[in-house]
Motif scaffolding. Structure first.
Motif, mmCIF file in Angstrom:
data_model
loop_
_atom_site.group_PDB
_atom_site.id
_atom_site.type_symbol
_atom_site.label_atom_id
_atom_site.label_comp_id
_atom_site.label_asym_id
_atom_site.label_seq_id
_atom_site.Cartn_x
_atom_site.Cartn_y
_atom_site.Cartn_z
ATOM 1 N N ASN A 25 54.258 109.178 -64.765
ATOM 2 C CA ASN A 25 53.118 108.306 -65.066
ATOM 3 C C ASN A 25 53.551 107.249 -66.089
ATOM 4 O O ASN A 25 53.993 107.586 -67.186
ATOM 5 C CB ASN A 25 51.962 109.152 -65.611
ATOM 6 C CG ASN A 25 50.702 108.326 -65.804
ATOM 7 O OD1 ASN A 25 50.719 107.289 -66.460
ATOM 8 N ND2 ASN A 25 49.614 108.788 -65.222
ATOM 9 N N HIS A 26 53.405 105.991 -65.711
ATOM 10 C CA HIS A 26 53.822 104.874 -66.557
ATOM 11 C C HIS A 26 53.151 104.920 -67.949
ATOM 12 O O HIS A 26 53.781 104.600 -68.960
ATOM 13 C CB HIS A 26 53.453 103.579 -65.827
ATOM 14 C CG HIS A 26 53.842 102.333 -66.523
ATOM 15 N ND1 HIS A 26 55.104 101.797 -66.443
ATOM 16 C CD2 HIS A 26 53.133 101.490 -67.323
ATOM 17 C CE1 HIS A 26 55.148 100.683 -67.155
ATOM 18 N NE2 HIS A 26 53.972 100.473 -67.704
ATOM 19 N N MET A 27 51.888 105.353 -67.988
ATOM 20 C CA MET A 27 51.170 105.360 -69.266
ATOM 21 C C MET A 27 51.674 106.479 -70.182
ATOM 22 O O MET A 27 51.721 106.316 -71.395
ATOM 23 C CB MET A 27 49.646 105.469 -69.049
ATOM 24 C CG MET A 27 49.063 104.353 -68.205
ATOM 25 S SD MET A 27 49.672 102.685 -68.601
ATOM 26 C CE MET A 27 48.905 102.376 -70.173
ATOM 27 N N GLY A 30 54.670 107.275 -70.141
ATOM 28 C CA GLY A 30 55.897 106.630 -70.609
ATOM 29 C C GLY A 30 55.624 105.805 -71.863
ATOM 30 O O GLY A 30 56.348 105.914 -72.863
ATOM 31 N N HIS A 31 54.551 105.007 -71.845
ATOM 32 C CA HIS A 31 54.256 104.186 -73.030
ATOM 33 C C HIS A 31 53.938 105.058 -74.254
ATOM 34 O O HIS A 31 54.192 104.656 -75.380
ATOM 35 C CB HIS A 31 53.088 103.234 -72.752
ATOM 36 C CG HIS A 31 53.514 101.971 -72.051
ATOM 37 N ND1 HIS A 31 54.490 101.137 -72.558
ATOM 38 C CD2 HIS A 31 53.093 101.380 -70.907
ATOM 39 C CE1 HIS A 31 54.657 100.100 -71.740
ATOM 40 N NE2 HIS A 31 53.832 100.224 -70.726
ATOM 41 N N ILE A 32 53.384 106.234 -74.026
ATOM 42 C CA ILE A 32 53.123 107.132 -75.163
ATOM 43 C C ILE A 32 54.447 107.631 -75.742
ATOM 44 O O ILE A 32 54.699 107.502 -76.943
ATOM 45 C CB ILE A 32 52.248 108.344 -74.731
ATOM 46 C CG1 ILE A 32 50.840 107.869 -74.337
ATOM 47 C CG2 ILE A 32 52.176 109.387 -75.849
ATOM 48 C CD1 ILE A 32 49.933 108.965 -73.769
ATOM 49 N N GLY A 89 57.418 96.860 -74.435
ATOM 50 C CA GLY A 89 57.263 96.418 -73.046
ATOM 51 C C GLY A 89 57.773 97.473 -72.071
ATOM 52 O O GLY A 89 58.258 98.543 -72.481
ATOM 53 N N ASP A 90 57.667 97.172 -70.790
ATOM 54 C CA ASP A 90 58.073 98.142 -69.779
ATOM 55 C C ASP A 90 59.583 98.383 -69.824
ATOM 56 O O ASP A 90 60.370 97.449 -69.979
ATOM 57 C CB ASP A 90 57.663 97.644 -68.390
ATOM 58 C CG ASP A 90 56.150 97.647 -68.249
ATOM 59 O OD1 ASP A 90 55.477 98.263 -69.106
ATOM 60 O OD2 ASP A 90 55.643 97.029 -67.300
ATOM 61 N N ASN A 91 59.974 99.641 -69.673
ATOM 62 C CA ASN A 91 61.393 100.012 -69.681
ATOM 63 C C ASN A 91 61.555 101.345 -68.958
ATOM 64 O O ASN A 91 60.563 102.041 -68.708
ATOM 65 C CB ASN A 91 61.900 100.093 -71.131
ATOM 66 C CG ASN A 91 61.192 101.183 -71.913
ATOM 67 O OD1 ASN A 91 61.553 102.341 -71.833
ATOM 68 N ND2 ASN A 91 60.132 100.829 -72.660
HETATM 69 ZN ZN ZN Z 1 53.502 98.955 -69.161
#
Ligand code: ZN
Ligand code: KG4
Length: 348
Positions: free
Chosen positions: A113-115, A117-119, A317-319
Motif C-alpha cells: 500500500n503506497h500510503m 509506504g509514506h508512513i 515524495g514518491d520512492n
Molecule cells: Zn505518494
C-alpha cells in the motif's frame, strides 16, 4: 534478506534494493526517475503517458540498479510492489514487471500500500545508499500519521506498524492537488506545491502587504474531515476580481493560501491529538517537503510534548525505498496474494 521495491503509482518510476537483518537495514541502491518534464506541458500527470514512460524506464532502471549496487538477480529474496492507491494504468506497469520478474527469478512478490509506504518513509534516517546497517527511528505507539500528498489528505491512527485506521480524510481535493490547481490558476508550472511555497516564503520575507483573505474550510468542524475545493474556488474568485495579478499579488495569494491550508492541517491534527492517545506523530507524503508546514508541525509537536517524525530529505515524495521497507516486514508475503491486481482506490 534483500528486497527489491518497485513504485509506479504516479509519475515517478522508482526502484530500490534494500537489505534488512533483524531490525536494521541498509540501502544498496535507490533510484527515483521523475517524469515531471514529460508531464509539465500538460499541467499535470497524464495517466497513459505515465504508463508508457514506466514501461520504457523499468527494465533500464532495473539493470542500472543491479549494476550500481553490485547485486546479481540471484541475490534478491523478495519483491515488493505498489498495488495502490494511484493511477491504475501506471500501477499495472510496476505490478506486471514485478510478477514477471518473480516468475523469472523464483522469488515471492508482495503487493504494497503506497500510503503505508509514506508512513514508514518517515521512520527512515536517510535516503542515500549506505554500507552500514542502521536501525529505523523508534516510534512509540499508539501513533498518529498525517498523510498529505497529491492524491491524499488523511489522519491515520496506528496501533502498531501494519495496523491502521483512517480517522478522517478529505471530502474533495487532496492538499497537494489544491496546491497544484491554485498554482495553475496563478500560471505557475507543475508541480505547483514547491512554486507556491517559494513565493509564499518571499512574501513573508519581504513583508508583502496582506490584501487577500481566504477561508479556512472546516477548521471549526469537530470531525477530522478536510475540504480544499472551496478554498480553490475562493482563490478563483479573488483572481477574477483582480484581473491580471501583479507579481506582488501572486505572492500575496500564495502566502495566504499556504497559511490557510497550514492552519486547517494543524487545527485538525490538534483535534486528533486531543481525542486519541498519541505518543508519536508521523507526517508523510509529498506536501511535507513544504518548509512552512514542517515548521508548523514542529511547533505543534513541541506544544504537546510528543515525538515528531518527518521524512528525511528525498523521502517525502514518491520512492521505492518506502515500498521495499514495507515489503521487508515479517508477514507481508502471503501465498493468497499471488496474481493480485492494481487497485487505484486501495485504502489503508
Ligand atoms: Zn505518494
Ligand atoms: O506524495 P507525492 O510525491 O505523490 C503522490 O502520492 O501524490 O506528492 C506530490 C504532491 C504534489 O501535489 C506536489 O505539488 C506536492 O506534493 N508538493 C508540495 C511541495 N513539494 C511537493 N506541496 C507544497 N509544498 C511543497 N514544497
Amino acid at each position: 534478506m534483500i528486497t527489491l521495491g518497485i513504485e509506479t503509482s504516479c509519475d515517478e518510476t522508482a526502484l530500490c534494493l534494500l537489505e534488512t537483518r533483524d531490525n536494521e537495514y541498509r540501502i544498496l541502491g535507490n533510484i527515483v526517475h521523475s517524469q515531471i518534464e514529460s508531464h509539465k506541458e500538460f499541467g499535470g500527470v497524464v495517466p497513459m503517458l505515465a504508463k508508457r514512460e514506466h514501461i520504457k524506464n523499468l527494465p533500464i532502471l532495473y539493470e542500472k540498479i543491479l549494476k550500481e549496487a553490485g547485486v546479481s538477480e540471484k541475490m534478491i529474496d523478495r519483491i515488493a510492489v505498489t498495488q495502490g492507491p494511484g493511477l491504475e494504468p501506471a500501477l499495472w506497469t510496476g505490478i506486471l514487471f514485478a510478477q514477471e520478474l518473480s516468475k523469472k527469478i523464483s522469488v515471492p512478490v508482495a503487493p504494497m500500500n503506497h500510503m503505508e509506504g509514506h508512513i514508514v518513509a518517515s521512520l527512515l534516517l536517510q535516503s542515500g545508499s549506505h554500507k552500514e546497517f542502521q536501525p529505523l527511528k523508534t516510534a512509540k505507539f499508539p501513533a498518529l500519521a498525517v498523510l498529505i500528498s497529491g492524491g491524499h489528505t488523511e489522519i491515520v491512527k496506528i496501533e502498531k506498524l501494519g495496523s491502521y485506521e483512517v480517522l478522517g480524510s478529505t471530502v474533495d481535493d487532496a492538499i497537494g492537488e489544491a496546491f497544484d490547481k491554485v498554482a495553475r490558476m496563478l500560471s505557475l508550472p507543475y508541480p505547483g506545491g514547491p512554486e507556491i511555497s517559494k513565493l509564499a516564503e518571499t512574501a513573508r520575507k519581504e513583508n508583502v502587504p496582506k490584501k487577500i483573505t481566504l477561508p479556512r474550510p472546516m477548521i471549526h468542524s469537530k470531525d477530522l474531515k478536510f475540504s480544499f475545493s472551496g478554498l480553490k474556488t475562493a482563490v478563483l474568485y479573488a483572481l477574477r476580481e483582480i484581473g491580471t495579478p501583479t507579481p506582488e499579488q501572486i505572492m500575496d495569494v500564495s502566502r495566504e493560501f499556504e497559511d490557510a491550508v497550514t492552519e486547517v492541517l494543524i487545527s485538525k491534527t490538534e483535534h486528533a491529538l486531543e481525542d486519541y492517545e498519541t505518543h508519536t506523530l508521523i507526517i508523510g507524503g509529498g506536501v511535507i517537503a513544504n518548509t512552512h508546514i514542517r515548521e508548523a508541525f514542529e511547533k505543534l509537536a513541541a506544544k504537546h510534548g510528543i515525538l515528531l517524525y518527518l521524512p528525511a530529505a528525498g523521502l517525502s515524495g514518491d520512492n521505492a525505498l518506502m515500498i521495499a521497507l514495507c515489503g521487508s516486514f515479517p508477514n507481508t508475503i502471503k501465498p493468497s496474494s499471488e496474481g493480485f491486481k492494481a487497485s487505484g482506490n486501495l485504502s489503508l
